[in-house]
Design a protein around this motif. Structure first.
Motif, mmCIF file in Angstrom:
data_model
loop_
_atom_site.group_PDB
_atom_site.id
_atom_site.type_symbol
_atom_site.label_atom_id
_atom_site.label_comp_id
_atom_site.label_asym_id
_atom_site.label_seq_id
_atom_site.Cartn_x
_atom_site.Cartn_y
_atom_site.Cartn_z
ATOM 1 N N SER A 84 0.846 -1.192 0.000
ATOM 2 C CA SER A 84 0.000 0.000 0.000
ATOM 3 C C SER A 84 0.880 1.241 0.000
ATOM 4 O O SER A 84 1.807 1.361 0.809
ATOM 5 C CB SER A 84 -0.907 0.019 1.236
ATOM 6 O OG SER A 84 -1.733 -1.121 1.279
ATOM 7 N N VAL A 85 0.615 2.150 -0.922
ATOM 8 C CA VAL A 85 1.404 3.381 -1.019
ATOM 9 C C VAL A 85 0.464 4.566 -1.173
ATOM 10 O O VAL A 85 -0.690 4.422 -1.563
ATOM 11 C CB VAL A 85 2.395 3.333 -2.206
ATOM 12 C CG1 VAL A 85 3.350 2.177 -2.066
ATOM 13 C CG2 VAL A 85 1.658 3.264 -3.529
ATOM 14 N N GLY A 89 7.091 0.544 12.857
ATOM 15 C CA GLY A 89 5.854 0.250 12.143
ATOM 16 C C GLY A 89 5.974 -1.061 11.381
ATOM 17 O O GLY A 89 7.006 -1.744 11.443
ATOM 18 N N ARG A 90 4.919 -1.403 10.698
ATOM 19 C CA ARG A 90 4.929 -2.628 9.894
ATOM 20 C C ARG A 90 4.305 -2.331 8.535
ATOM 21 O O ARG A 90 3.228 -1.724 8.450
ATOM 22 C CB ARG A 90 4.136 -3.744 10.589
ATOM 23 C CG ARG A 90 4.405 -5.127 9.999
ATOM 24 C CD ARG A 90 3.721 -6.210 10.837
ATOM 25 N NE ARG A 90 2.267 -6.117 10.689
ATOM 26 C CZ ARG A 90 1.594 -6.670 9.658
ATOM 27 N NH1 ARG A 90 2.229 -7.335 8.712
ATOM 28 N NH2 ARG A 90 0.295 -6.550 9.593
ATOM 29 N N ILE A 91 5.012 -2.711 7.481
ATOM 30 C CA ILE A 91 4.537 -2.460 6.122
ATOM 31 C C ILE A 91 3.225 -3.206 5.887
ATOM 32 O O ILE A 91 3.118 -4.401 6.162
ATOM 33 C CB ILE A 91 5.596 -2.893 5.093
ATOM 34 C CG1 ILE A 91 6.828 -1.994 5.211
ATOM 35 C CG2 ILE A 91 5.036 -2.851 3.684
ATOM 36 C CD1 ILE A 91 8.001 -2.438 4.362
ATOM 37 N N GLY A 121 -2.998 0.432 9.068
ATOM 38 C CA GLY A 121 -3.946 1.505 9.269
ATOM 39 C C GLY A 121 -3.790 2.655 8.301
ATOM 40 O O GLY A 121 -4.490 3.667 8.419
ATOM 41 N N GLY A 122 -2.873 2.544 7.360
ATOM 42 C CA GLY A 122 -2.717 3.583 6.342
ATOM 43 C C GLY A 122 -1.801 4.723 6.721
ATOM 44 O O GLY A 122 -1.776 5.744 6.034
ATOM 45 N N ALA A 123 -1.024 4.578 7.792
ATOM 46 C CA ALA A 123 -0.126 5.654 8.225
ATOM 47 C C ALA A 123 1.269 5.445 7.631
ATOM 48 O O ALA A 123 1.737 4.305 7.518
ATOM 49 C CB ALA A 123 -0.038 5.688 9.739
#
Length: 247
Positions: free
Chosen positions: A94-95, A160-162, A130-132
């Protein structure tokens, strides 16, 4: 133009579409994470009036229904960068898409911007759970690693985690035209479900031999269609000549 010419025209349009898709696949055989596409066609049946003989009452045309990508994985390509990674299994990275929203990609080139956030090679921020975005302090960059579950950390510090997003229906994933995909109805994988392989990226899943063979078959089919159109035109011309002589 009679009905036979329209049928041939629909076939030639379909062949043109197939050739365009095959050519695009060939052009992206070296593009990281690219998924080969294949066109989808549907048959449109036109039903004539009751006065038409049964054998010629239904006429089939070819309709372009779009294209669908092949979700199979490409080969792992080592890059020498420990931060580059490949998703080992289904799903997409997700980017942050240009212009806003979320895009999806399989190209796992990892870079950092001036704010210390992980980005793609094109500068789009990689999104975590979560999109952060995932931000890393400058003094922690040297020992940064990505775990098999996508966890980004330096020593004991976790940043964080990708996020890896999967789509149960791949038809909901469509190319954007800028190397990324749009998608709806996806869900993020948990840490236990995520499998990341670092030290390289996923190559294109395009097989040049398959695409070349496909292009040759398309060209032959187009030549056959053109010959058939010429034969129909010759038959029409001879019929008109005979009718003129009878008159």
């Amino acid at each position: 133009m009679d009905i036979s010419s329209y049928v041939l025209l629909s076939q030639e349009q379909a062949l043109r579409r197939k050739l365009d898709v095959a050519a695009n696949n060939m052009a992206n055989m070296s593009t990281a994470g690219f998924k080969r596409e294949r066109p989808i066609f549907r048959e449109y049946v036109e039903r004539a009036t009751e006065a038409t003989p049964d054998l010629t009452r239904n006429t089939s045309f070819v309709l372009d229904y779009g294209a669908m990508h092949d979700a199979s994985a490409g080969a792992f390509q080592a890059t020498g960068n420990a931060m580059d990674f490949m998703i080992d299994g289904p799903g997409y990275i997700s980017v942050e898409a240009p212009g806003g929203g979320t895009g999806f990609t399989r190209a796992g080139f990892v870079r950092t911007n001036e704010a210390g956030e992980l980005t793609t090679a094109g500068g789009q921020r990689i999104l975590g759970e979560g999109g952060a975005p995932i931000a890393v302090p400058v003094d922690q960059m040297a020992n940064l690693t990505i775990g098999k579950d996508g966890t980004v950390q330096s020593g004991e510090n976790v940043f964080g985690r990708i996020a890896v997003t999967v789509f149960d229906d791949e038809r909901m994933v469509t190319p954007r035209g800028d190397g990324m995909m749009n998608g709806t109805g996806g869900r993020e994988l948990g840490a236990a479900e995520t499998r990341i392989k670092t030290g390289g990226i996923e190559g294109s899943n395009v097989d040049p031999i398959v695409e070349t063979t496909q292009m040759v078959e398309i060209l032959r089919a187009y030549q056959s269609s053109m010959k058939m159109a010429q034969d129909i035109d010759d038959l029409r011309r001879r019929s008109l000549d005979r009718l003129g002589k009878m008159g």
